[in-house]
Scaffold this active site. Structure first.
Site, PDB file in Angstrom:
ATOM      1  N   GLU A  85       0.809  -1.283  -0.014  1.00  0.00           N
ATOM      2  CA  GLU A  85       0.023  -0.182   0.098  1.00  0.00           C
ATOM      3  C   GLU A  85       0.948   1.178   0.089  1.00  0.00           C
ATOM      4  O   GLU A  85       1.731   1.353   0.722  1.00  0.00           O
ATOM      5  CB  GLU A  85      -0.802  -0.011   1.138  1.00  0.00           C
ATOM      6  CG  GLU A  85      -2.103  -0.864   1.313  1.00  0.00           C
ATOM      7  CD  GLU A  85      -2.853  -0.758   2.583  1.00  0.00           C
ATOM      8  OE1 GLU A  85      -3.958  -1.169   2.414  1.00  0.00           O
ATOM      9  OE2 GLU A  85      -2.329  -0.442   3.673  1.00  0.00           O
ATOM     10  N   CYS A  86       0.709   2.151  -0.830  1.00  0.00           N
ATOM     11  CA  CYS A  86       1.200   3.460  -0.949  1.00  0.00           C
ATOM     12  C   CYS A  86       2.716   3.529  -0.735  1.00  0.00           C
ATOM     13  O   CYS A  86       3.313   3.099  -1.735  1.00  0.00           O
ATOM     14  CB  CYS A  86       0.725   4.416   0.214  1.00  0.00           C
ATOM     15  SG  CYS A  86       0.615   6.113  -0.103  1.00  0.00           S
ATOM     16  N   GLY A  87       3.287   3.637   0.379  1.00  0.00           N
ATOM     17  CA  GLY A  87       4.663   3.821   0.435  1.00  0.00           C
ATOM     18  C   GLY A  87       5.297   2.449   0.116  1.00  0.00           C
ATOM     19  O   GLY A  87       6.227   2.252  -0.498  1.00  0.00           O
TER      20      GLY A  87
ATOM     21  N   MET B 238       5.312   2.254  -3.522  1.00  0.00           N
ATOM     22  CA  MET B 238       6.534   2.959  -3.921  1.00  0.00           C
ATOM     23  C   MET B 238       7.780   2.192  -3.867  1.00  0.00           C
ATOM     24  O   MET B 238       8.767   2.515  -4.813  1.00  0.00           O
ATOM     25  CB  MET B 238       6.681   4.217  -3.135  1.00  0.00           C
ATOM     26  CG  MET B 238       5.462   5.205  -3.501  1.00  0.00           C
ATOM     27  SD  MET B 238       5.121   6.681  -2.286  1.00  0.00           S
ATOM     28  CE  MET B 238       6.893   7.525  -2.417  1.00  0.00           C
TER      29      MET B 238
ATOM     30  N   SER C  97      -0.773  -0.778  -4.624  1.00  0.00           N
ATOM     31  CA  SER C  97      -1.921   0.473  -4.941  1.00  0.00           C
ATOM     32  C   SER C  97      -1.528   1.455  -4.080  1.00  0.00           C
ATOM     33  O   SER C  97      -0.832   1.285  -2.863  1.00  0.00           O
ATOM     34  CB  SER C  97      -3.290  -0.048  -4.487  1.00  0.00           C
ATOM     35  OG  SER C  97      -4.173   0.953  -4.547  1.00  0.00           O
TER      36      SER C  97
END
EC number: 6.3.5.11
Length: 450
Positions: free
Chosen positions: A326-328, A331, A428
């Site tokens: 998720e997110c970080g 990334m 995501s």
């Protein structure tokens, strides 16, 4: 019997987090068991709550979660404590939009039947503060606005004027907190500094507790709160841990809903923490990975330098074992991350995307997700709710990554992109709350076990 209170504010920046932390620490210093909750999707404040109370803090949100699920989460964690303190988000009535109370602290207080303390930044105000409080008290007749706490007062005389202006009204004045330049907590993009990165933590917490104790009669506050007892809750038993799932947990990756972790454990997962910053190997015998959000951009050079861990993560993702990022965490799985200073750092390279930090947020708001293809979180048609908030912008393409999310914002508008599935690795920018669909945690644990 346990007590409960909602600490709400007139707006963001009025001081409700400082008040909440001060109260938590002050009650904890008295030997009380303090349970923290946070209204809304925020990750940073619950981490600060844990620092003050010593217990994990839990998110409650009237848009992401049903009223029944809110009751379940609250009941499960309220039981056995002396006082539950629920911190609001933004202003008392602020939620998903202009005409709906969904997601607001006011809605949450009504769902739970808990009285509200309103924190008012009274700087530059005298009698007008009473008019402001009167408006908040009468805006929703179904809400129990029990008390007010004035913050940022300039002198004892200022506090006396505010109290006099409130005389004869139904809303109690708990006290007036003086301005102190050294008290505010430091902040950065996404909000306050996280508990892991906060310096002088104990010193800051004790200073906030002293500040609150000097202005509020804590014993009188506690005595005046109604007892809030709920029948005990059975979760139907917990499965014996049989599925080892690693989850990233350090200063770069610290954004997890506590309920997500609990639900995975409930489904039979043994959650094993590891640090992408400092560890060079993944824990042994893992069946899956959960990579939460956080601040990888602040630690990009250190993450990139840990090539051993990047390689282990890449190999695990390519092994076919389930991964949810998720997110970080997403990334971290991209090809590279460029900081605000323009420095580009290599990441794990699982997804052939890059991301770059921008000067303002690139996405902010609630999200509703529907799966359009099989994934580690469920079958097509499965739905869940969550939130998206990030300053990084994703670029590039990865033909091997399939989009498996149909994403809509709070207004029902379709959002481009969403969940990307490559092999058995799902990434995501959306943080999903598993409480919005409890089957997702069980499904993820199940596919890891398989």
């Amino acid at each position: 019997m346990p007590k409960a209170i909602v600490i709400a504010g007139t707006s963001s920046g009025c001081g409700k987090t400082s008040v909440t932390l001060g109260l938590m620490k002050a009650f904890a210093r008295k030997g009380l068991v303090v349970q923290g909750f946070k209204s809304g999707p925020d990750f940073i404040d619950p981490g600060l709550h844990r620092m003050a109370s010593g217990l994990p803090s839990h998110n409650l949100d009237g848009w992401m979660l049903s009223a029944d699920e809110i009751h379940r989460i609250f009941r499960r964690n309220h039981e056995g404590c002396d006082i539950s303190i629920i911190e609001g988000a933004m202003g008392l009535f602020d939620g998903i939009g202009a005409v709906s109370e969904e997601g607001s602290a006011a809605q949450l207080a009504k769902i739970l039947g808990v009285p509200v303390m309103l924190v008012v930044n009274a700087r530059g105000m005298a009698r007008s503060a009473a008019a402001l409080v009167k408006g908040y008290g009468e805006f929703d007749p179904d809400l129990r606005l029990d008390s007010v706490l004035f913050n940022m007062t300039g002198s004892p005389t200022h506090g006396q004027i505010l109290a006099q202006a409130m005389e004869g009204r139904d809303i109690k004045v708990l006290g007036s907190l003086p301005r102190q330049a050294d008290l505010p907590l430091p902040s950065r993009h996404l909000g306050l500094v996280t508990a892991d990165d906060l310096d002088r933590r104990e010193e800051r917490l004790n200073a906030l507790a002293d500040w609150v104790e000097a202005s509020i009669d804590l014993d009188a506050l506690l005595d005046a709160l109604p007892e809030y007892s709920l029948p005990s809750l059975s979760d139907g038993g917990v499965k014996m841990p049989e599925i080892r799932i690693g989850y990233a947990r350090d200063r770069a990756f610290c954004f997890y809903y506590e309920e997500n972790l609990r639900m995975l454990r409930q489904a039979g997962a043994e959650l094993v923490p590891f640090s992408p910053l400092h560890d060079t190997n993944l824990p042994p015998a893992l069946k899956g990975l959960y990579l939460g959000g956080g601040y990888p951009e602040l630690h990009a050079a250190e993450l990139a330098a840990n090539t051993a861990m990047l390689g282990k993560i890449r190999d695990f993702c390519q092994s076919g074992k389930p991964v949810y990022a998720e997110c970080g965490g997403f990334m971290y799985l991209m090809r590279s991350l460029r900081t605000r200073a323009g420095q580009e750092h290599a990441m794990a390279g699982v997804f052939d995307f890059t991301c770059a930090m921008e000067g303002r947020h690139q996405a902010l708001g609630y999200r509703e997700v529907k799966l359009v293809a099989p994934s580690p979180l469920g079958a097509p048609g499965a739905q869940a709710r969550g939130h998206e908030f990030h300053y990084s912008k994703m670029t590039g393409s990865d033909p091997a990554a399939a989009q498996v999310y149909d994403v809509h914002d709070r207004c029902g508008k379709t959002n481009a992109g969403g969940g990307y599935l490559k092999g058995n690795c799902l990434g995501s920018y959306v943080h999903l709350h598993f409480g919005s669909n409890p089957h997702m945690a069980a499904h993820f644990a199940g596919v890891c076990g398989a």
